[in-house]
Enzyme design. Structure first.
Site, mmCIF file in Angstrom:
data_model
loop_
_atom_site.group_PDB
_atom_site.id
_atom_site.type_symbol
_atom_site.label_atom_id
_atom_site.label_comp_id
_atom_site.label_asym_id
_atom_site.label_seq_id
_atom_site.Cartn_x
_atom_site.Cartn_y
_atom_site.Cartn_z
ATOM 1 N N THR A 119 6.196 -10.562 -13.597
ATOM 2 C CA THR A 119 6.706 -9.197 -13.518
ATOM 3 C C THR A 119 5.848 -8.311 -12.635
ATOM 4 O O THR A 119 4.624 -8.496 -12.550
ATOM 5 C CB THR A 119 6.744 -8.590 -14.935
ATOM 6 O OG1 THR A 119 7.072 -7.205 -14.840
ATOM 7 C CG2 THR A 119 5.408 -8.697 -15.644
ATOM 8 N N TYR A 143 2.905 -5.611 -22.225
ATOM 9 C CA TYR A 143 3.890 -6.496 -21.596
ATOM 10 C C TYR A 143 3.319 -7.099 -20.309
ATOM 11 O O TYR A 143 3.306 -8.320 -20.129
ATOM 12 C CB TYR A 143 5.177 -5.706 -21.302
ATOM 13 C CG TYR A 143 6.123 -6.475 -20.435
ATOM 14 C CD1 TYR A 143 6.771 -7.601 -20.920
ATOM 15 C CD2 TYR A 143 6.341 -6.111 -19.107
ATOM 16 C CE1 TYR A 143 7.613 -8.334 -20.112
ATOM 17 C CE2 TYR A 143 7.176 -6.832 -18.296
ATOM 18 C CZ TYR A 143 7.818 -7.950 -18.801
ATOM 19 O OH TYR A 143 8.636 -8.678 -17.992
HETATM 20 N N1 UFG Z 1 14.503 5.324 -17.499
HETATM 21 C C1 UFG Z 1 15.065 6.533 -17.810
HETATM 22 N N2 UFG Z 1 15.985 6.569 -18.823
HETATM 23 C C2 UFG Z 1 16.350 5.467 -19.522
HETATM 24 C C3 UFG Z 1 15.767 4.231 -19.190
HETATM 25 C C4 UFG Z 1 14.839 4.200 -18.171
HETATM 26 O O1 UFG Z 1 14.767 7.553 -17.206
HETATM 27 O O2 UFG Z 1 17.187 5.593 -20.439
HETATM 28 C C5 UFG Z 1 13.552 5.258 -16.367
HETATM 29 C C6 UFG Z 1 12.185 4.735 -16.720
HETATM 30 O O3 UFG Z 1 11.346 5.752 -17.170
HETATM 31 C C7 UFG Z 1 11.753 4.121 -15.392
HETATM 32 C C8 UFG Z 1 13.060 3.607 -14.809
HETATM 33 O O4 UFG Z 1 14.086 4.354 -15.446
HETATM 34 O O5 UFG Z 1 11.256 5.106 -14.538
HETATM 35 C C9 UFG Z 1 13.297 2.138 -15.054
HETATM 36 O O6 UFG Z 1 13.113 1.859 -16.438
HETATM 37 P P1 UFG Z 1 13.612 0.512 -17.112
HETATM 38 O O7 UFG Z 1 13.400 0.640 -18.578
HETATM 39 O O8 UFG Z 1 14.980 0.203 -16.630
HETATM 40 O O9 UFG Z 1 12.661 -0.597 -16.498
HETATM 41 P P2 UFG Z 1 11.060 -0.624 -16.380
HETATM 42 O O10 UFG Z 1 10.707 -0.184 -14.986
HETATM 43 O O11 UFG Z 1 10.393 0.068 -17.496
HETATM 44 O O12 UFG Z 1 10.734 -2.151 -16.576
HETATM 45 C C10 UFG Z 1 11.450 -3.163 -15.887
HETATM 46 C C11 UFG Z 1 11.369 -4.436 -16.671
HETATM 47 C C12 UFG Z 1 9.978 -4.955 -16.684
HETATM 48 C C13 UFG Z 1 9.400 -5.029 -15.297
HETATM 49 C C14 UFG Z 1 9.534 -3.729 -14.582
HETATM 50 C C15 UFG Z 1 9.039 -3.932 -13.179
HETATM 51 O O13 UFG Z 1 11.815 -4.231 -18.008
HETATM 52 O O14 UFG Z 1 10.040 -6.258 -17.228
HETATM 53 O O15 UFG Z 1 10.897 -3.337 -14.606
HETATM 54 O O16 UFG Z 1 9.350 -2.896 -12.318
HETATM 55 F F1 UFG Z 1 8.094 -5.321 -15.352
#
Ligand code: UFG
Length: 333
Positions: A119, A143
């Site tokens: 990741t 994670y």
């Molecule tokens: N976000 C929101 N609202 C939501 C969900 C997410 O604003 O309801 C934002 C988060 O704060 C972040 C972005 O959207 O800025 C993406 O969030 P996600 O939860 O979709 O994904 P993450 O970036 O937290 O994590 C994902 C994977 C990980 C990986 C990561 C790498 O879950 O396994 O991308 O970029 F490591």
């Protein structure tokens, strides 16, 4: 030659897309999955499914013997950043301890090739963006650390034993099989595009924006969204590379090298659905980085990988189509 591949977590979101990619290309493929977050309906009807846990050494030995496994694609694990902050020991168990058991079983049985779902979270908050593979690895959540520890185990194992590996560091995986055979089906979604398409179909009232004061152009988090089927295709190519050079291991970012903010993602959903999502600005979520965008030059130079769906509206369209299909699957029981 197409080697028998065992896919761990093959009934899950990314794993099932890899299973279909292998299946479509004629590789013998079998799956081990404990069905904690996976679904049988995600798999081809003729794909052997071993229901169980990757820490079960006896089960793995039986699978290797029955299937003649020559490569493992390891997707089984926990993937939710905020959950890892709340329940770190579950992440070290599922992602680190159980991976160790799987790697030990592979070494014990002489399985020569191993592909690992890593990741972008291993980079923490990168100082340089886009981030390349040799950037400092300083995870900011359990994670990312749980995955980095597994990368370290693989690197040391590959030095000591006849096994080569490829760690693919995924950026933000989204979308669904263009043919509608599988997609993101797990309830209780936390990933932005999944949440946004659920809201677009009336399954949620609104979409929260977690943080509007990040050091990004519009203040919301920036991510490099990659279509899950392009990612699955990269796994098949990585396997071919491992088989062609059995003493070489690889660590590669998997992303398109293009970032989109939360607001830009929600704009794409509005465009694709021709509606307006209700957006609520909320505080930051723990463990989130400002911006995670891949420098993807290494994978582009190493594998003959040509992304087919590198378009945010296409990704959102496929995610939306799967979300609709899921309603039919659920209605049918
Ligand atoms: N976000 C929101 N609202 C939501 C969900 C997410 O604003 O309801 C934002 C988060 O704060 C972040 C972005 O959207 O800025 C993406 O969030 P996600 O939860 O979709 O994904 P993450 O970036 O937290 O994590 C994902 C994977 C990980 C990986 C990561 C790498 O879950 O396994 O991308 O970029 F490591």
């Amino acid at each position: 030659t197409k080697l028998p591949v065992l896919v761990t977590g093959g009934a899950g979101y990314i794993g099932s897309h890899a299973v279909w990619a292998l299946h479509d290309a004629g590789w013998p493929v079998s799956v081990i999955d404990n069905l904690s977050t996976g679904f049988k309906f995600a798999l081809p009807a003729d794909c052997p499914l071993y229901e169980g846990d990757i820490e079960d050494a006896a089960l793995l030995a039986r699978i290797f013997a029955e299937q003649g496994t020559c490569a493992i694609m390891h997707f089984a694990g926990s993937i939710i950043v905020p959950e890892s902050v709340a329940r770190p020991l579950d992440y070290y168990l599922n992602n680190t301890v159980k991976s160790r058991a799987l790697i030990a079983a592979a070494v014990g049985a002489g399985v020569p090739h191993f592909i690992f779902s890593s990741t972008a979270a291993v980079y923490g908050t990168p100082e340089v963006s886009p981030v390349a593979e040799d950037a400092p690895q300083r995870p900011i959540n359990p994670y990312g650390m749980s995955k980095l520890m597994t990368e370290a185990m693989l690197a040391d194992t590959a030095r000591a034993h006849p096994l080569n590996y490829c760690a693919l560091r995924y950026f933000n995986v989204a979308g669904a099989d263009p043919q509608g055979r599988t997609g993101q089906s797990t309830a209780g979604a936390t990933h932005l595009i999944k949440i946004a398409v659920e809201a677009a179909l009336g399954k949620r009232e609104q979409v929260g924006i977690y943080g509007t004061d990040y050091a990004t152009p519009d203040g919301t988090g920036v991510r490099d969204y990659i279509h899950v089927s392009d990612l699955a295709a990269a796994h098949v190519l990585a396997l071919e590379a491992l088989a062609a050079a059995p003493t070489t291991s690889l660590t590669m970012n998997c992303g398109y090298g293009q970032g989109y903010s939360v607001r830009e993602v929600l704009d794409a959903v509005d465009r694709v659905t021709n509606r307006k999502l209700v957006r609520q600005e909320l505080p930051r979520r723990p463990g989130d980085a400002d911006s995670l965008v891949s420098d993807n030059r290494r994978i582009m130079a190493t594998l003959p990988w040509t992304p087919r769906y590198a378009d945010l509206d296409v990704i959102v369209g496929h995610a939306l189509a799967w979300e609709r299909r899921l309603e039919d699957i659920r209605a049918a029981g």
